[in-house]
Scaffold this active site. Structure first.
Site, PDB file in Angstrom:
ATOM      1  N   ARG A 122       0.735  -1.064  -0.006  1.00  0.00           N
ATOM      2  CA  ARG A 122      -0.176   0.006   0.069  1.00  0.00           C
ATOM      3  C   ARG A 122       0.699   1.247   0.121  1.00  0.00           C
ATOM      4  NH1 ARG A 122      -3.742  -0.358   4.710  1.00  0.00           N
ATOM      5  NH2 ARG A 122      -1.927  -1.242   5.630  1.00  0.00           N
ATOM      6  N   ASN A 178      -6.388  -2.878   2.245  1.00  0.00           N
ATOM      7  CA  ASN A 178      -6.303  -3.975   2.215  1.00  0.00           C
ATOM      8  C   ASN A 178      -7.820  -4.818   2.300  1.00  0.00           C
ATOM      9  OD1 ASN A 178      -3.427  -4.143   2.320  1.00  0.00           O
ATOM     10  ND2 ASN A 178      -3.521  -4.418   4.526  1.00  0.00           N
TER      11      ASN A 178
END
Length: 88
Positions: free
Chosen positions: A18, A36
């Site tokens: 990320r 996520n």
């Protein structure tokens, strides 16, 4: 300006993916967010110029030293309001 939902599958959680996506989005002037998912994938909503989006996706597909991208699914979505790229 184009807007997409992008699902990234592979080894993409717990490996800095990320953060990598956020840094790459800044490089290519992409706005939106990344988070996520419970199935082990990563979900993104991205928005920017089509050429920048193509370059962004090509870069994230390479992954980081610890991640591995097996599959990316990109779907057109309606435009949204954003002025940065956030990690959720």
């Amino acid at each position: 300006m184009k807007s997409y939902q992008v699902n990234v599958f592979g080894i993409v959680q717990g490996v800095g993916f990320r953060w990598f996506a956020q840094q790459t989005a800044r490089t290519y002037h992409i706005v939106g967010w990344v988070k996520n998912e419970s199935n082990g994938s990563v979900l993104m909503h991205i928005q920017g110029k089509e050429t920048d989006i193509i370059d962004f996706i090509a870069t994230i597909q390479q992954g980081t030293g610890f991640s591995r991208v097996d599959k990316i699914i990109k779907e057109v979505i309606i435009p949204f309001d954003a002025n940065s790229f956030a990690i959720r």
